[in-house]
Design an enzyme around this catalytic site. Structure first.
Site, mmCIF file in Angstrom:
data_model
loop_
_atom_site.group_PDB
_atom_site.id
_atom_site.type_symbol
_atom_site.label_atom_id
_atom_site.label_comp_id
_atom_site.label_asym_id
_atom_site.label_seq_id
_atom_site.Cartn_x
_atom_site.Cartn_y
_atom_site.Cartn_z
ATOM 1 N N LYS A 125 20.142 9.639 20.547
ATOM 2 C CA LYS A 125 18.962 10.228 21.186
ATOM 3 C C LYS A 125 18.621 9.485 22.477
ATOM 4 O O LYS A 125 18.280 10.090 23.489
ATOM 5 C CB LYS A 125 17.774 10.221 20.210
ATOM 6 C CG LYS A 125 17.955 11.233 19.072
ATOM 7 C CD LYS A 125 16.916 11.110 17.963
ATOM 8 C CE LYS A 125 17.279 12.058 16.811
ATOM 9 N NZ LYS A 125 16.363 12.011 15.670
ATOM 10 N N ASP A 134 9.469 16.468 17.262
ATOM 11 C CA ASP A 134 10.270 16.829 16.085
ATOM 12 C C ASP A 134 9.746 18.113 15.450
ATOM 13 O O ASP A 134 10.436 18.724 14.626
ATOM 14 C CB ASP A 134 10.183 15.724 15.023
ATOM 15 C CG ASP A 134 11.392 14.798 15.010
ATOM 16 O OD1 ASP A 134 12.483 15.266 15.370
ATOM 17 O OD2 ASP A 134 11.217 13.635 14.630
ATOM 18 N N GLN A 178 12.054 8.065 13.325
ATOM 19 C CA GLN A 178 13.309 8.432 12.659
ATOM 20 C C GLN A 178 13.167 8.310 11.150
ATOM 21 O O GLN A 178 12.692 7.296 10.641
ATOM 22 C CB GLN A 178 14.455 7.528 13.185
ATOM 23 C CG GLN A 178 15.828 7.909 12.681
ATOM 24 C CD GLN A 178 16.303 9.277 13.182
ATOM 25 O OE1 GLN A 178 15.913 9.733 14.249
ATOM 26 N NE2 GLN A 178 17.135 9.941 12.406
HETATM 27 N N1 GUN Z 1 16.369 12.070 10.210
HETATM 28 C C1 GUN Z 1 17.326 13.021 10.092
HETATM 29 N N2 GUN Z 1 17.082 14.054 10.946
HETATM 30 C C2 GUN Z 1 15.947 13.741 11.614
HETATM 31 C C3 GUN Z 1 15.208 14.395 12.640
HETATM 32 O O1 GUN Z 1 15.522 15.496 13.096
HETATM 33 N N3 GUN Z 1 14.098 13.729 13.084
HETATM 34 C C4 GUN Z 1 13.710 12.529 12.582
HETATM 35 N N4 GUN Z 1 12.591 11.978 13.071
HETATM 36 N N5 GUN Z 1 14.382 11.896 11.626
HETATM 37 C C5 GUN Z 1 15.508 12.497 11.164
#
Ligand code: GUN
Length: 294
Positions: free
Chosen positions: A53, A120, A97
């Site tokens: 990211k 998100d 995350q």
């Molecule tokens: N863990 C696995 N996929 C995601 C996601 O799309 N966003 C976040 N914040 N954590 C994750």
């Protein structure tokens, strides 16, 4: 044979479009989009996701900030950091995350992120607004799938879409989004899950199948009719002695038996996965441009 829905190429097109927009913002002296990520602990998969990211942000010209905490961080400390970022006018979007350690409530943390910065799309306000067809951040995987359907100009109106899996971040929002008015949407949607009596009976009636249940190779050729559109959200590691690493990535769809029958299909890898990464960049741009909340 089906047309491949190429997530790698489509997400690359999206990144180029975003990078051009960021360049234009820079030329005008505007504010550079800025994403913050909070990572707790040292889970290998989470480390890799967050590192991607951060790299994605740099690639399109965004700023990014990574805040790391040990597994021992208290809920209060984490919530304080969320508040600090909520109040930081330079930061447009914030993700925490997941997973986070068990002693911290995911719900509390998710709820504390300002909906305006919740790129998100996990906050109940964004989920509710999405369900009501109001402007909202849509979570990354469903948003990426909508982009694929749109960019490949796949007809959805009046189609029967069968979604397999009812997770909060994929199956459930996907079922809502495809049943909304508009394009992509206007589908008749059936949501199947672990208690569905006969999933094959449903998928045989589907024009579009979204497989998001996390069981490698679940959807087989005998479960679909000719010319179905198949979207494979699964990505599991399965043992494969023919690979140097000893494993291969496999989706929820048995590609070899399904692909010859359908009209469009996403490959794994290279389908939904890269689109999910691009979606976070799209949401961050929407946040910076105040397109959802203003
Ligand atoms: N863990 C696995 N996929 C995601 C996601 O799309 N966003 C976040 N914040 N954590 C994750």
């Amino acid at each position: 044979m089906a047309t491949l829905l190429d997530g790698k190429k489509t997400s690359s097109d999206i990144r180029i479009e975003i990078a051009e927009k960021v360049e234009a913002i820079k030329i005008k002296g505007g504010k550079i989009p800025h994403l913050a990520a909070i990572l707790v602990g040292n889970d290998g998969a989470s480390e890799a996701y967050v590192s991607n990211k951060v790299k994605d942000c740099a690639q399109v010209g965004y700023k990014s900030t990574l805040k790391r905490f040990d597994n021992s961080v208290t809920e209060e400390e984490l919530l304080e950091e969320v508040e600090r970022i909520n109040d930081d006018p330079d930061i447009d979007g914030l993700i925490v995350q997941l997973p986070i350690p068990d002693h911290i409530s995911v719900q509390k943390v998710t709820d504390r992120i300002k909906p305006e910065k919740d790129v998100d799309g996990f906050h109940p306000v964004n989920v509710g607004r999405m369900a009501k067809s109001l402007p909202a951040y849509i979570s990354a995987t469903p948003y990426g799938i909508l982009q694929l359907l749109e960019r490949y100009e796949i007809e959805t109106s009046g189609k029967h879409c069968v979604v397999i899996g009812r997770s909060d971040i994929v199956g459930s929002p996907m079922s809502i989004l495809l049943s909304r008015k508009g394009y992509p949407g206007n589908c008749t949607v059936t949501l199947c899950h672990s208690r569905t009596k006969d999933i094959k009976e449903m998928t045989l009636q589907a024009d579009i199948v979204v497989a998001a249940l996390g069981i490698p190779g679940f959807l087989t050729g005998d479960m679909i009719k000719e010319d179905t559109v198949v979207i494979d959200v699964g990505i599991s590691r399965v043992e494969d002695a023919s690979k140097k690493s000893g494993f291969a990535l496999k989706g929820d769809v048995d590609f070899d038996s399904v692909a010859p029958k359908c009209s469009f299909i996403t490959p794994v890898p290279g389908g939904v996965g890269p689109m999910t990464r691009a979606s976070l960049l799209m949401n961050t741009l929407l946040a910076a441009e105040k397109k959802i909340y203003n």
